[in-house]
Design an enzyme around this catalytic site. Structure first.
Site, PDB file in Angstrom:
ATOM      1  N   MET A 186       4.985  -5.143  27.773  1.00 16.65           N
ATOM      2  CA  MET A 186       6.402  -5.392  27.816  1.00 16.65           C
ATOM      3  C   MET A 186       6.671  -6.536  28.789  1.00 16.65           C
ATOM      4  O   MET A 186       6.818  -6.322  29.985  1.00 16.65           O
ATOM      5  CB  MET A 186       7.141  -4.133  28.257  1.00 16.65           C
ATOM      6  CG  MET A 186       8.601  -4.378  28.512  1.00 16.65           C
ATOM      7  SD  MET A 186       9.500  -2.942  29.121  1.00 16.65           S
ATOM      8  CE  MET A 186       9.107  -2.991  30.846  1.00 16.65           C
ATOM      9  N   PRO A 187       6.732  -7.763  28.307  1.00 14.92           N
ATOM     10  CA  PRO A 187       7.042  -8.872  29.199  1.00 14.92           C
ATOM     11  C   PRO A 187       8.518  -8.900  29.587  1.00 14.92           C
ATOM     12  O   PRO A 187       9.389  -8.611  28.777  1.00 14.92           O
ATOM     13  CB  PRO A 187       6.671 -10.113  28.395  1.00 14.92           C
ATOM     14  CG  PRO A 187       6.514  -9.676  26.993  1.00 14.92           C
ATOM     15  CD  PRO A 187       6.383  -8.198  26.971  1.00 14.92           C
ATOM     16  N   VAL A 188       8.746  -9.246  30.855  1.00 19.17           N
ATOM     17  CA  VAL A 188      10.094  -9.451  31.366  1.00 19.17           C
ATOM     18  C   VAL A 188      10.144 -10.870  31.925  1.00 19.17           C
ATOM     19  O   VAL A 188       9.368 -11.218  32.811  1.00 19.17           O
ATOM     20  CB  VAL A 188      10.448  -8.439  32.473  1.00 19.17           C
ATOM     21  CG1 VAL A 188      11.839  -8.713  33.031  1.00 19.17           C
ATOM     22  CG2 VAL A 188      10.345  -7.008  31.953  1.00 19.17           C
ATOM     23  N   ASP A 216       9.869  -6.076  22.303  1.00 25.47           N
ATOM     24  CA  ASP A 216       9.431  -5.594  23.611  1.00 25.47           C
ATOM     25  C   ASP A 216       9.617  -6.646  24.710  1.00 25.47           C
ATOM     26  O   ASP A 216       9.178  -6.443  25.834  1.00 25.47           O
ATOM     27  CB  ASP A 216       7.950  -5.198  23.553  1.00 25.47           C
ATOM     28  CG  ASP A 216       7.708  -4.013  22.634  1.00 25.47           C
ATOM     29  OD1 ASP A 216       8.602  -3.149  22.528  1.00 25.47           O
ATOM     30  OD2 ASP A 216       6.633  -3.962  22.009  1.00 25.47           O
ATOM     31  N   TYR A 227      11.890  -8.757  27.215  1.00 24.26           N
ATOM     32  CA  TYR A 227      13.168  -8.697  27.912  1.00 24.26           C
ATOM     33  C   TYR A 227      13.415 -10.033  28.611  1.00 24.26           C
ATOM     34  O   TYR A 227      12.507 -10.582  29.232  1.00 24.26           O
ATOM     35  CB  TYR A 227      13.167  -7.576  28.955  1.00 24.26           C
ATOM     36  CG  TYR A 227      13.092  -6.205  28.342  1.00 24.26           C
ATOM     37  CD1 TYR A 227      14.248  -5.448  28.170  1.00 24.26           C
ATOM     38  CD2 TYR A 227      11.874  -5.671  27.922  1.00 24.26           C
ATOM     39  CE1 TYR A 227      14.187  -4.184  27.609  1.00 24.26           C
ATOM     40  CE2 TYR A 227      11.809  -4.415  27.353  1.00 24.26           C
ATOM     41  CZ  TYR A 227      12.958  -3.677  27.192  1.00 24.26           C
ATOM     42  OH  TYR A 227      12.900  -2.440  26.624  1.00 24.26           O
TER      43      TYR A 227
END
Length: 82
Positions: free
Chosen positions: A1-3, A38, A40
């Site tokens: 989950m990259p932010v 996924d 953000y």
């Protein structure tokens, strides 16, 4: 989950932020193979009075630029033929 966090000065429109978020998500998909659902993107907008470079607040840069423009305008008025 990259932010992905974006810090920028206030002033962009909602449409610009939508486009930025979409393009960042697209790049994450293409380069990092991240699933867009996924990914953000968080945008932090900072007021010019709360951001400085080389010890000078951006709000001061605005004031200096405004003074420079006023001086230029006065010069042009005084030197232009009437």
């Amino acid at each position: 989950m990259p932010v992905v966090t974006v810090e920028m000065l206030v002033g962009r429109t909602l449409d610009q932020k939508r486009e930025l978020s979409k393009k960042i998500t697209d790049v994450m998909r293409e380069v990092a193979k991240a699933d867009p659902k996924d990914t953000y993107v968080v945008i932090h907008e900072v007021e010019r009075e709360n951001w400085a470079i080389a010890g000078t607040l951006f709000s001061a840069f605005q004031e200096q630029a405004l003074l420079s423009l006023k001086s230029l305008f006065r010069f042009l008025l005084l030197t232009s033929p009437h």
